[in-house]
Design a protein around this motif. Structure first.
Motif, mmCIF file in Angstrom:
data_model
loop_
_atom_site.group_PDB
_atom_site.id
_atom_site.type_symbol
_atom_site.label_atom_id
_atom_site.label_comp_id
_atom_site.label_asym_id
_atom_site.label_seq_id
_atom_site.Cartn_x
_atom_site.Cartn_y
_atom_site.Cartn_z
ATOM 1 N N ARG A 65 0.565 -1.783 0.031
ATOM 2 C CA ARG A 65 -0.263 -0.003 -0.207
ATOM 3 C C ARG A 65 0.737 0.818 0.497
ATOM 4 N N ASP A 66 1.959 1.486 0.776
ATOM 5 C CA ASP A 66 3.045 2.304 0.802
ATOM 6 C C ASP A 66 3.452 2.727 -0.577
ATOM 7 N N SER A 67 4.361 1.533 -1.668
ATOM 8 C CA SER A 67 4.673 1.430 -2.417
ATOM 9 C C SER A 67 4.043 1.365 -3.858
ATOM 10 N N ALA A 68 2.608 1.546 -3.796
ATOM 11 C CA ALA A 68 2.055 1.216 -4.721
ATOM 12 C C ALA A 68 1.522 2.622 -5.597
ATOM 13 N N LEU A 69 1.736 2.511 -6.380
ATOM 14 C CA LEU A 69 0.215 4.088 -7.667
ATOM 15 C C LEU A 69 -1.032 3.973 -6.956
ATOM 16 N N GLY A 70 -1.312 3.020 -7.446
ATOM 17 C CA GLY A 70 -2.896 2.381 -6.919
ATOM 18 C C GLY A 70 -3.280 1.140 -6.640
ATOM 19 N N ILE A 71 -4.396 1.006 -5.742
ATOM 20 C CA ILE A 71 -5.237 0.501 -5.367
ATOM 21 C C ILE A 71 -6.417 -0.138 -5.418
ATOM 22 N N GLY A 72 -7.068 -0.449 -5.812
ATOM 23 C CA GLY A 72 -8.556 -1.234 -5.994
ATOM 24 C C GLY A 72 -9.448 -2.395 -5.854
ATOM 25 N N ILE A 73 -10.136 -1.930 -4.687
ATOM 26 C CA ILE A 73 -10.994 -3.188 -4.134
ATOM 27 C C ILE A 73 -11.911 -3.508 -4.614
ATOM 28 N N GLY A 74 -12.683 -4.715 -4.562
ATOM 29 C CA GLY A 74 -13.987 -5.168 -5.428
ATOM 30 C C GLY A 74 -14.399 -6.096 -4.345
ATOM 31 N N ALA A 75 -15.438 -6.762 -4.650
ATOM 32 C CA ALA A 75 -15.970 -7.651 -3.886
ATOM 33 C C ALA A 75 -17.445 -7.877 -4.847
ATOM 34 N N ALA A 76 -17.594 -9.413 -4.221
ATOM 35 C CA ALA A 76 -19.220 -10.071 -4.397
ATOM 36 C C ALA A 76 -20.394 -10.116 -3.358
ATOM 37 N N THR A 77 -21.181 -10.208 -3.344
ATOM 38 C CA THR A 77 -21.469 -10.519 -1.903
ATOM 39 C C THR A 77 -21.624 -11.677 -2.000
ATOM 40 N N VAL A 78 -22.364 -12.304 -0.690
ATOM 41 C CA VAL A 78 -23.744 -13.687 -0.841
ATOM 42 C C VAL A 78 -24.023 -13.979 -1.469
ATOM 43 N N GLU A 79 -24.887 -13.053 -1.512
ATOM 44 C CA GLU A 79 -26.481 -12.649 -2.399
ATOM 45 C C GLU A 79 -25.936 -13.039 -4.112
ATOM 46 N N GLU A 80 -24.581 -12.449 -4.168
ATOM 47 C CA GLU A 80 -24.252 -12.852 -5.758
ATOM 48 C C GLU A 80 -23.702 -13.807 -5.954
ATOM 49 N N ILE A 81 -22.681 -14.216 -4.960
ATOM 50 C CA ILE A 81 -22.001 -15.991 -5.288
ATOM 51 C C ILE A 81 -23.644 -17.035 -5.359
ATOM 52 N N ASP A 82 -24.506 -16.217 -4.648
ATOM 53 C CA ASP A 82 -25.458 -17.487 -5.282
ATOM 54 C C ASP A 82 -26.431 -17.184 -6.076
ATOM 55 N N ARG A 83 -26.293 -16.545 -6.380
ATOM 56 C CA ARG A 83 -27.497 -16.115 -7.325
ATOM 57 C C ARG A 83 -26.560 -16.770 -9.157
ATOM 58 N N LEU A 84 -24.887 -16.058 -9.005
ATOM 59 C CA LEU A 84 -24.551 -15.515 -9.885
ATOM 60 C C LEU A 84 -23.835 -17.033 -10.482
ATOM 61 N N ASN A 85 -23.082 -18.368 -8.995
ATOM 62 C CA ASN A 85 -22.347 -18.752 -8.720
ATOM 63 C C ASN A 85 -21.153 -18.535 -8.387
ATOM 64 N N VAL A 86 -19.726 -18.892 -7.913
ATOM 65 C CA VAL A 86 -18.479 -18.828 -7.094
ATOM 66 C C VAL A 86 -17.323 -18.211 -8.372
ATOM 67 N N TYR A 87 -17.689 -18.719 -9.548
ATOM 68 C CA TYR A 87 -16.558 -18.119 -10.562
ATOM 69 C C TYR A 87 -17.712 -16.879 -11.421
#
Length: 317
Positions: free
Chosen positions: A129-151
């Protein structure tokens, strides 16, 4: 450290070596090697090992940075490494990270997050985090996992991580897949978190972020022990699901959750119990013959699970 070691006591040389955890210079190694004192010879052996480890780490990082350096030299400045974590757990979100470094950045110790202990991961995550020019975080919720499949949920989390970067990447390096909806050119790497620097850094950031999320959920659902196992299928976690049932953090679309809740057929649990008691080839053969005669009465996931367990039991004999 002065190279005229003859003027220093062995204890002073040892103290300075222990104090300085940086690379050991060739000049210092030569000075230690030339010193005839037995204690200094022992210190030379220790220093040589440290120098060898440092050289191996440099070679490892050089190999992991090979693709980035090719792109950097071609004029591509902003390269995002992307990885996701949390496909295997029974509970919690899938989390992805995208990390962009300035050209020629290198951080000792960066590796596949699975090869690092929690303390080392946290330490490296801070350095990234100290060295990077940029960091992005993304997540998929439990509801999205159950609806879409985990892949598919993992792909969604990775796309969100790229979109969350503070600067648009010119090239994307991904662990073992291509992310839909990302305009920049992409290169997938099989087991990329173990062979590519930027992807490994992303795996560390994603893992530490997800671990922290699961720890924050622990007070809300203390009976499940999320702070300890982070939602993975440990014996403790399985026992909690059997006792309390699933909570809103559990991925109820997972067949194993239904199995733990006793929602499979009575025939499945009967065969499962027979398998658990089988100790000899004769007993295992009898269970296998019974499984084959009634396999059509089992659900798809039930039959697949029992077939897998049978295969493992035969290999274990």
């Amino acid at each position: 450290m002065a190279l005229d070691l003859q003027k220093l006591a062995i204890s002073e040389i040892r103290a300075r070596l222990l104090k300085d955890d940086g690379p050991v210079s060739p000049q210092l190694l030569n000075a230690l090697k030339r010193d005839a004192r037995r204690g200094v010879r022992d210190l030379y052996t220790l220093a040589k090992r440290r120098a060898d480890r440092a050289r191996e780490e440099r070679a490892r990082l050089d190999a992991m940075l090979n693709f980035e350096r090719v792109l950097w030299k071609s004029g591509v400045k902003y390269i995002a490494g992307v990885d996701e974590v949390g496909v295997g757990p029974l509970a919690g979100p899938v989390v992805a990270a995208a990390v962009v470094f300035a050209p020629d950045t290198s951080i000792d110790g960066v590796d596949d997050s699975k090869r690092l202990d929690p303390e080392r991961r946290r330490e490296l995550a801070d350095r990234i985090r100290d060295s990077a020019l940029g960091i992005g975080i993304g997540a998929a919720t439990v509801e999205e996992i159950d609806r879409l499949n985990v892949y598919q949920a993992g792909l969604l989390a990775m796309r969100r991580a790229v979109e969350a970067l503070p600067l648009p990447p010119q090239h994307v390096l991904v662990d073992a897949r291509t992310i839909p909806g990302v305009a920049a050119p992409q290169n997938p790497f099989t087991k990329g978190d173990g062979i590519n620097f930027s992807i490994a850094a992303a795996s560390i950031v994603a893992k530490t972020h997800r671990d922290r999320l699961m720890e924050e959920c622990d007070p809300q659902y203390p009976e499940y022990g999320f702070a300890r196992h982070k939602g993975y299928s440990t014996p403790e976690h399985q026992a909690a699901i059997r006792r309390y049932g699933p909570c809103p953090l559990h991925r109820v679309s997972y067949p194993f959750i239904r199995e733990l809740r006793g929602q499979y057929s009575p025939l499945f649990y009967e065969l499962q119990a027979l398998l658990a008691r089988a100790r000899t080839a004769k007993q295992l053969d009898a269970v296998e013959r019974r499984f084959k005669t009634c396999s059509e009465e089992l659900g798809e996931h039930e039959a697949r699970k029992l077939k897998l367990v049978l295969s493992r039991r035969w290999k274990a004999l």
